[in-house]
Structures are given as structure tokens and as C-alpha cells.
Design a protein around this motif. Structure first.
Motif, PDB file in Angstrom:
ATOM      1  N   PHE A 248       0.856  -1.171   0.000  1.00 42.77           N
ATOM      2  CA  PHE A 248       0.000   0.000   0.000  1.00 42.77           C
ATOM      3  C   PHE A 248       0.900   1.232   0.000  1.00 42.77           C
ATOM      4  O   PHE A 248       1.551   1.514   1.006  1.00 42.77           O
ATOM      5  CB  PHE A 248      -0.939  -0.017   1.211  1.00 42.77           C
ATOM      6  N   ASN A 249       0.971   1.883  -1.166  1.00 41.80           N
ATOM      7  CA  ASN A 249       1.872   3.034  -1.340  1.00 41.80           C
ATOM      8  C   ASN A 249       3.305   2.682  -0.965  1.00 41.80           C
ATOM      9  O   ASN A 249       3.995   3.429  -0.293  1.00 41.80           O
ATOM     10  CB  ASN A 249       1.392   4.245  -0.548  1.00 41.80           C
ATOM     11  N   GLY A 250       3.734   1.498  -1.391  1.00 36.80           N
ATOM     12  CA  GLY A 250       5.112   1.073  -1.184  1.00 36.80           C
ATOM     13  C   GLY A 250       5.390   0.447   0.171  1.00 36.80           C
ATOM     14  O   GLY A 250       6.518   0.062   0.452  1.00 36.80           O
ATOM     15  N   MET A 251       4.370   0.318   1.017  1.00 39.42           N
ATOM     16  CA  MET A 251       4.559  -0.265   2.344  1.00 39.42           C
ATOM     17  C   MET A 251       3.805  -1.592   2.437  1.00 39.42           C
ATOM     18  O   MET A 251       2.666  -1.689   2.000  1.00 39.42           O
ATOM     19  CB  MET A 251       4.047   0.687   3.428  1.00 39.42           C
ATOM     20  N   GLU A 252       4.459  -2.562   3.047  1.00 42.20           N
ATOM     21  CA  GLU A 252       3.831  -3.862   3.258  1.00 42.20           C
ATOM     22  C   GLU A 252       2.697  -3.709   4.264  1.00 42.20           C
ATOM     23  O   GLU A 252       2.807  -2.958   5.229  1.00 42.20           O
ATOM     24  CB  GLU A 252       4.885  -4.827   3.816  1.00 42.20           C
ATOM     25  N   GLY A 253       1.590  -4.393   4.012  1.00 43.72           N
ATOM     26  CA  GLY A 253       0.474  -4.286   4.942  1.00 43.72           C
ATOM     27  C   GLY A 253      -0.611  -5.298   4.666  1.00 43.72           C
ATOM     28  O   GLY A 253      -0.428  -6.231   3.878  1.00 43.72           O
ATOM     29  N   ARG A 254      -1.718  -5.100   5.366  1.00 47.24           N
ATOM     30  CA  ARG A 254      -2.890  -5.963   5.218  1.00 47.24           C
ATOM     31  C   ARG A 254      -4.125  -5.101   5.113  1.00 47.24           C
ATOM     32  O   ARG A 254      -4.176  -3.996   5.655  1.00 47.24           O
ATOM     33  CB  ARG A 254      -3.055  -6.863   6.438  1.00 47.24           C
ATOM     34  N   ALA A 255      -5.123  -5.639   4.456  1.00 47.46           N
ATOM     35  CA  ALA A 255      -6.410  -4.959   4.366  1.00 47.46           C
ATOM     36  C   ALA A 255      -7.507  -5.979   4.625  1.00 47.46           C
ATOM     37  O   ALA A 255      -7.303  -7.185   4.430  1.00 47.46           O
ATOM     38  CB  ALA A 255      -6.591  -4.322   2.994  1.00 47.46           C
ATOM     39  N   ARG A 256      -8.644  -5.465   5.082  1.00 45.65           N
ATOM     40  CA  ARG A 256      -9.775  -6.334   5.363  1.00 45.65           C
ATOM     41  C   ARG A 256     -11.055  -5.600   4.996  1.00 45.65           C
ATOM     42  O   ARG A 256     -11.198  -4.410   5.236  1.00 45.65           O
ATOM     43  CB  ARG A 256      -9.835  -6.698   6.846  1.00 45.65           C
ATOM     44  N   VAL A 257     -11.977  -6.335   4.400  1.00 47.86           N
ATOM     45  CA  VAL A 257     -13.320  -5.824   4.130  1.00 47.86           C
ATOM     46  C   VAL A 257     -14.286  -6.708   4.904  1.00 47.86           C
ATOM     47  O   VAL A 257     -14.206  -7.935   4.842  1.00 47.86           O
ATOM     48  CB  VAL A 257     -13.663  -5.862   2.615  1.00 47.86           C
ATOM     49  N   TYR A 258     -15.183  -6.059   5.638  1.00 48.13           N
ATOM     50  CA  TYR A 258     -16.178  -6.773   6.419  1.00 48.13           C
ATOM     51  C   TYR A 258     -17.538  -6.580   5.757  1.00 48.13           C
ATOM     52  O   TYR A 258     -17.855  -5.492   5.280  1.00 48.13           O
ATOM     53  CB  TYR A 258     -16.209  -6.232   7.858  1.00 48.13           C
ATOM     54  N   PHE A 259     -18.329  -7.648   5.728  1.00 41.00           N
ATOM     55  CA  PHE A 259     -19.648  -7.645   5.089  1.00 41.00           C
ATOM     56  C   PHE A 259     -20.726  -7.902   6.121  1.00 41.00           C
ATOM     57  O   PHE A 259     -20.548  -8.707   7.027  1.00 41.00           O
ATOM     58  CB  PHE A 259     -19.729  -8.738   4.015  1.00 41.00           C
ATOM     59  N   LYS A 260     -21.848  -7.239   5.943  1.00 39.17           N
ATOM     60  CA  LYS A 260     -23.012  -7.473   6.790  1.00 39.17           C
ATOM     61  C   LYS A 260     -24.121  -8.007   5.893  1.00 39.17           C
ATOM     62  O   LYS A 260     -24.357  -7.470   4.806  1.00 39.17           O
ATOM     63  CB  LYS A 260     -23.450  -6.168   7.454  1.00 39.17           C
ATOM     64  N   GLU A 261     -24.779  -9.055   6.362  1.00 43.44           N
ATOM     65  CA  GLU A 261     -25.834  -9.666   5.563  1.00 43.44           C
ATOM     66  C   GLU A 261     -26.897  -8.627   5.221  1.00 43.44           C
ATOM     67  O   GLU A 261     -27.371  -7.887   6.068  1.00 43.44           O
ATOM     68  CB  GLU A 261     -26.466 -10.832   6.326  1.00 43.44           C
ATOM     69  N   GLY A 262     -27.227  -8.550   3.946  1.00 47.99           N
ATOM     70  CA  GLY A 262     -28.231  -7.618   3.483  1.00 47.99           C
ATOM     71  C   GLY A 262     -27.720  -6.214   3.201  1.00 47.99           C
ATOM     72  O   GLY A 262     -28.418  -5.400   2.625  1.00 47.99           O
ATOM     73  N   ALA A 263     -26.473  -5.927   3.621  1.00 43.38           N
ATOM     74  CA  ALA A 263     -25.919  -4.582   3.427  1.00 43.38           C
ATOM     75  C   ALA A 263     -24.640  -4.598   2.586  1.00 43.38           C
ATOM     76  O   ALA A 263     -24.205  -3.559   2.120  1.00 43.38           O
ATOM     77  CB  ALA A 263     -25.644  -3.919   4.770  1.00 43.38           C
ATOM     78  N   GLY A 264     -24.026  -5.758   2.421  1.00 49.83           N
ATOM     79  CA  GLY A 264     -22.782  -5.848   1.651  1.00 49.83           C
ATOM     80  C   GLY A 264     -21.598  -5.297   2.430  1.00 49.83           C
ATOM     81  O   GLY A 264     -21.559  -5.352   3.655  1.00 49.83           O
TER      82      GLY A 264
END
Length: 182
Positions: free
Chosen positions: A92-108
Motif C-alpha cells: 500500500f503506497n510502497g509499504m507492506e500491509g494488510r487490508a480487510r473488508v467486512y460484510f453485513k448480511e443484506g448490506a454488503g
């Protein structure tokens, strides 16, 4: 010794990610019902990170997975059959990292967290992201500075909460940012 340090750093990063997730969900729960019209669009993950997947709020699990894969990343489920979270490692912009996306039923997709190992750039990265947030949304109304982290929180009129956080542990120079919609 070096592999032990890497293991400890990654473990601390994962722990901080879990804590960030819990804080973000608590913040979202507090902001429920605060929906009004926002004067201008909010700062998005793609405003901070070049080549960030084209993820839109409310997207389905499969659509987000495809968007992440288009960037060359390999998203994985948090657990085997879980379709509430997708996690991926990347740059991410040249830096090592992690990302996460959380989903809610019915809301995405309702929650995005990006954390980077900023190392000796930790203060600079935090300040640069803070500057962009302040330019877009004004000064944070909530700030927390304790032995674990420095955190700024924006509760937006559109029902989103954005938190910018920098860990103080010198062995885990992580800066993370979360967007949460309830």
C-alpha cells in the motif's frame, strides 16, 4: 533470531487488526441512527492508496473478491466458510500491509481496514494521512492518546466513522485506518 522478530511483528499486527476491528464495530454501533446528508464526498481508501481495489460500499462478497483479484492480490476468507470478511496482504503506497473488508448480511461491504508496516516512516505516514483527513473533514472530534496507540475519530454526517490509528509499540510500527458504515 530474525525469524522470531518477524513472527512477533506479524503476530502483533494481527492482534492490532483484531483490536481495530472490534473498535471499529463499537464505533459503528454508537453512530447508528446518525444518518443525514453529507455536504461533500468522504475520503475513500482509493484517495489514500494508489491502485486500491475498486471497492464500493454495499458491494457483495463475490464482487469485492473479484475487485481485489483484479489488482493481483489474493484475498482469503477469515475462516474457511466465512463470507463476512475478506483479508489480503499487499503493498500500500510502497509499504507492506494488510487490508480487510467486512460484510453485513443484506448490506454488503460496510467496513474497510488498511494497516501498513510503516517502520521508520510511522510518524510521517500518520501525519500525511491525518492531513488528508483534516483537509477533507476538518479536525477530529475524538482523540485518544494512551499507552497503546494514538487515535483520531471522525463521525461523519453520512453515517460513516473513520478512525486513524498509530500503534506505539516500537516492535510493531503499524499505522491503520478504518472506514465503518452501520
Amino acid at each position: 533470531m530474525r525469524s522470531h522478530q518477524k513472527f512477533v511483528r506479524r503476530l502483533l499486527f494481527i492482534i492490532s487488526f483484531v483490536c481495530a476491528f472490534q473498535v471499529a464495530n463499537a464505533l459503528a454501533a454508537q453512530s447508528f441512527g446518525a444518518l443525514t446528508f453529507d455536504e461533500e464526498p468522504m475520503l475513500q481508501p482509493s484517495d489514500l492508496f494508489k491502485d486500491f481495489p475498486e471497492i464500493k460500499w454495499g458491494m457483495s462478497f463475490q464482487d469485492v473478491k473479484r475487485a481485489i483479484e483484479k489488482t493481483g492480490a489474493r484475498p482469503v476468507r477469515a475462516t474457511k466458510d466465512d463470507e463476512t470478511q475478506l483479508v489480503w496482504t499487499g503493498t500500500f503506497n510502497g509499504m507492506e500491509g494488510r487490508a480487510r473488508v467486512y460484510f453485513k448480511e443484506g448490506a454488503g461491504a460496510i467496513d474497510v481496514v488498511v494497516g501498513v508496516y510503516a517502520y521508520d516512516k510511522q510518524k510521517d505516514v500518520f501525519e500525511a494521512w491525518l492531513k488528508k483527513l483534516v483537509e477533507k473533514h476538518g479536525a477530529a472530534k475524538e482523540t485518544s492518546d494512551n499507552s497503546i496507540s494514538l487515535s483520531h475519530v471522525w463521525r461523519l454526517k453520512n453515517g460513516f466513522v473513520i478512525e486513524l490509528r498509530s500503534l506505539k509499540d516500537t516492535d510493531s510500527p503499524v499505522v491503520d485506518i478504518h472506514w465503518v458504515k452501520e
